[in-house]
Write a protein that holds these residues in place. Structure first.
Motif, PDB file in Angstrom:
ATOM      1  N   ILE A  47      48.410 -11.620 -99.225  1.00 22.13           N
ATOM      2  CA  ILE A  47      47.082 -12.056 -98.802  1.00 22.13           C
ATOM      3  C   ILE A  47      46.999 -11.890 -97.291  1.00 22.13           C
ATOM      4  O   ILE A  47      48.012 -11.667 -96.624  1.00 22.13           O
ATOM      5  N   THR A  48      45.808 -11.995 -96.741  1.00 19.06           N
ATOM      6  CA  THR A  48      45.669 -11.915 -95.294  1.00 19.06           C
ATOM      7  C   THR A  48      45.996 -13.266 -94.666  1.00 19.06           C
ATOM      8  O   THR A  48      45.959 -14.306 -95.337  1.00 19.06           O
ATOM      9  N   ARG A  49      46.291 -13.242 -93.383  1.00 18.58           N
ATOM     10  CA  ARG A  49      46.550 -14.501 -92.688  1.00 18.58           C
ATOM     11  C   ARG A  49      45.308 -15.385 -92.703  1.00 18.58           C
ATOM     12  O   ARG A  49      45.411 -16.608 -92.779  1.00 18.58           O
ATOM     13  N   THR A  50      44.126 -14.763 -92.636  1.00 21.57           N
ATOM     14  CA  THR A  50      42.892 -15.553 -92.675  1.00 21.57           C
ATOM     15  C   THR A  50      42.793 -16.339 -93.974  1.00 21.57           C
ATOM     16  O   THR A  50      42.438 -17.530 -93.970  1.00 21.57           O
ATOM     17  N   VAL A  51      43.117 -15.698 -95.090  1.00 24.69           N
ATOM     18  CA  VAL A  51      43.108 -16.389 -96.380  1.00 24.69           C
ATOM     19  C   VAL A  51      44.135 -17.510 -96.380  1.00 24.69           C
ATOM     20  O   VAL A  51      43.855 -18.634 -96.827  1.00 24.69           O
ATOM     21  N   LEU A  52      45.329 -17.227 -95.867  1.00 26.04           N
ATOM     22  CA  LEU A  52      46.376 -18.252 -95.825  1.00 26.04           C
ATOM     23  C   LEU A  52      45.914 -19.481 -95.047  1.00 26.04           C
ATOM     24  O   LEU A  52      46.091 -20.623 -95.491  1.00 26.04           O
ATOM     25  N   TYR A  53      45.281 -19.239 -93.892  1.00 27.64           N
ATOM     26  CA  TYR A  53      44.825 -20.362 -93.073  1.00 27.64           C
ATOM     27  C   TYR A  53      43.681 -21.135 -93.730  1.00 27.64           C
ATOM     28  O   TYR A  53      43.441 -22.296 -93.393  1.00 27.64           O
ATOM     29  N   ASN A  54      42.991 -20.512 -94.669  1.00 30.75           N
ATOM     30  CA  ASN A  54      41.977 -21.243 -95.428  1.00 30.75           C
ATOM     31  C   ASN A  54      42.608 -22.283 -96.355  1.00 30.75           C
ATOM     32  O   ASN A  54      41.969 -23.275 -96.706  1.00 30.75           O
ATOM     33  N   TYR A  55      43.852 -22.038 -96.739  1.00 34.53           N
ATOM     34  CA  TYR A  55      44.560 -22.965 -97.628  1.00 34.53           C
ATOM     35  C   TYR A  55      45.416 -23.951 -96.839  1.00 34.53           C
ATOM     36  O   TYR A  55      45.489 -25.133 -97.185  1.00 34.53           O
ATOM     37  N   PHE A  56      46.071 -23.451 -95.793  1.00 38.19           N
ATOM     38  CA  PHE A  56      46.971 -24.280 -94.985  1.00 38.19           C
ATOM     39  C   PHE A  56      46.706 -23.973 -93.514  1.00 38.19           C
ATOM     40  O   PHE A  56      46.974 -22.853 -93.066  1.00 38.19           O
ATOM     41  N   PRO A  57      46.196 -24.927 -92.751  1.00 39.60           N
ATOM     42  CA  PRO A  57      45.791 -24.655 -91.372  1.00 39.60           C
ATOM     43  C   PRO A  57      46.949 -24.376 -90.418  1.00 39.60           C
ATOM     44  O   PRO A  57      46.744 -23.773 -89.360  1.00 39.60           O
ATOM     45  N   ASP A  58      48.156 -24.808 -90.781  1.00 42.18           N
ATOM     46  CA  ASP A  58      49.308 -24.569 -89.920  1.00 42.18           C
ATOM     47  C   ASP A  58      50.592 -24.689 -90.742  1.00 42.18           C
ATOM     48  O   ASP A  58      50.557 -25.007 -91.936  1.00 42.18           O
TER      49      ASP A  58
END
Length: 202
Positions: A47-58
Motif C-alpha cells: 500500500i502507499t504510505r498515505t494509505v498507511l497513515y490513514n490507518y495509523f498516524p505514526d
C-alpha cells in the motif's frame, strides 16, 4: 496496487488493516520491530504510505495495535494449550513457554528502549495493552499460593520479576545462543525454585 475484494467499505478496511499488521509481524521477525519504518510497512503491505497513515498516524499507534494483536494471540494460545486440571506449576510452564515463543516470533526492543522510542505516554498505553498477560501471571501465582504450591510475600512484585527474567532471554534467543526449549527449562526451573515449588519433569 492490488485491489482487495470486499463486499463493504468496512470489510475492505478490516482486510487492509490485517495486511498491515501481518506486514509488521513479518518485518519484526526479519529485522526487529525497533528497526521497522513506516515506509517498510507500507511496502510489505503493498500500500502507499498515505494509505498507511490513514490507518495509523505514526509508529507508536502501529506498535500499540500490533502489541494488542500479539496479546490476543498469546491469550488464545494459552487457553488452548493449557492442560485440563493443570497444576499451578504446569500453568506457569505454559505461560513461560508461550512468552518465550512470542519473543522469538515477534522480536521487539526491551522496555527501556521502547520507552525511549515511544515516549512516556505512548509507552504507558503500550503497557496497558499487555496488562491482560500480567493478570494471567498474577492469577497463576495466586492460585499456587492458595494451594500451597508456591510461597511468595508479594504476588504483584513476583509477577514483575518473572516477566523480567523472561525478558532477559530475548537477546540470547534472537542471537541463537539458546534454544526456546533450553530457555524454557532454565527460566521455568529458576522461577519455580524461587517460588518454593517442587519441580516436576518438564
Amino acid at each position: 496496487m492490488p485491489r482487495i475484494s470486499a463486499a463493504t467499505v468496512g470489510e475492505h478496511r478490516a482486510q487492509t488493516r490485517e495486511r498491515i499488521l501481518r506486514a509488521v509481524s513479518k518485518l519484526s521477525r526479519d529485522q526487529g520491530i525497533d528497526a521497522v519504518s513506516m515506509t517498510d510497512v507500507a511496502g510489505e503491505a503493498r500500500i502507499t504510505r498515505t494509505v498507511l497513515y490513514n490507518y495509523f498516524p505514526d509508529k507508536a499507534a502501529l506498535l500499540l495495535a500490533f502489541t494488542e494483536r500479539v496479546t490476543h494471540y498469546f491469550i488464545e494460545s494459552y487457553e488452548r494449550e493449557l492442560p485440563d486440571r493443570a497444576t499451578p506449576a504446569e500453568r506457569l510452564r505454559v505461560f513461560v513457554r508461550l512468552q518465550l515463543d512470542g519473543l522469538l516470533a515477534h522480536p521487539h526492543p526491551g522496555p527501556a528502549d521502547l520507552s525511549a522510542a515511544l515516549g512516556p505516554d505512548a509507552y504507558q498505553r503500550l503497557a496497558d495493552h499487555v496488562e491482560p498477560m500480567q493478570r494471567i501471571l498474577t492469577g497463576i501465582i495466586d492460585s499456587g499460593v492458595a494451594s500451597g504450591d508456591f510461597r511468595t510475600p508479594d504476588v504483584a512484585a513476583t509477577a514483575r520479576m518473572i516477566l523480567a527474567v523472561i525478558g532477559a532471554e530475548r537477546v540470547p534467543l534472537l542471537s541463537g545462543t539458546v534454544t526456546p526449549q533450553g530457555a524454557e527449562k532454565v527460566v521455568s526451573g529458576f522461577v519455580l525454585r524461587g517460588l518454593g515449588a517442587h519441580e516436576a519433569p518438564a
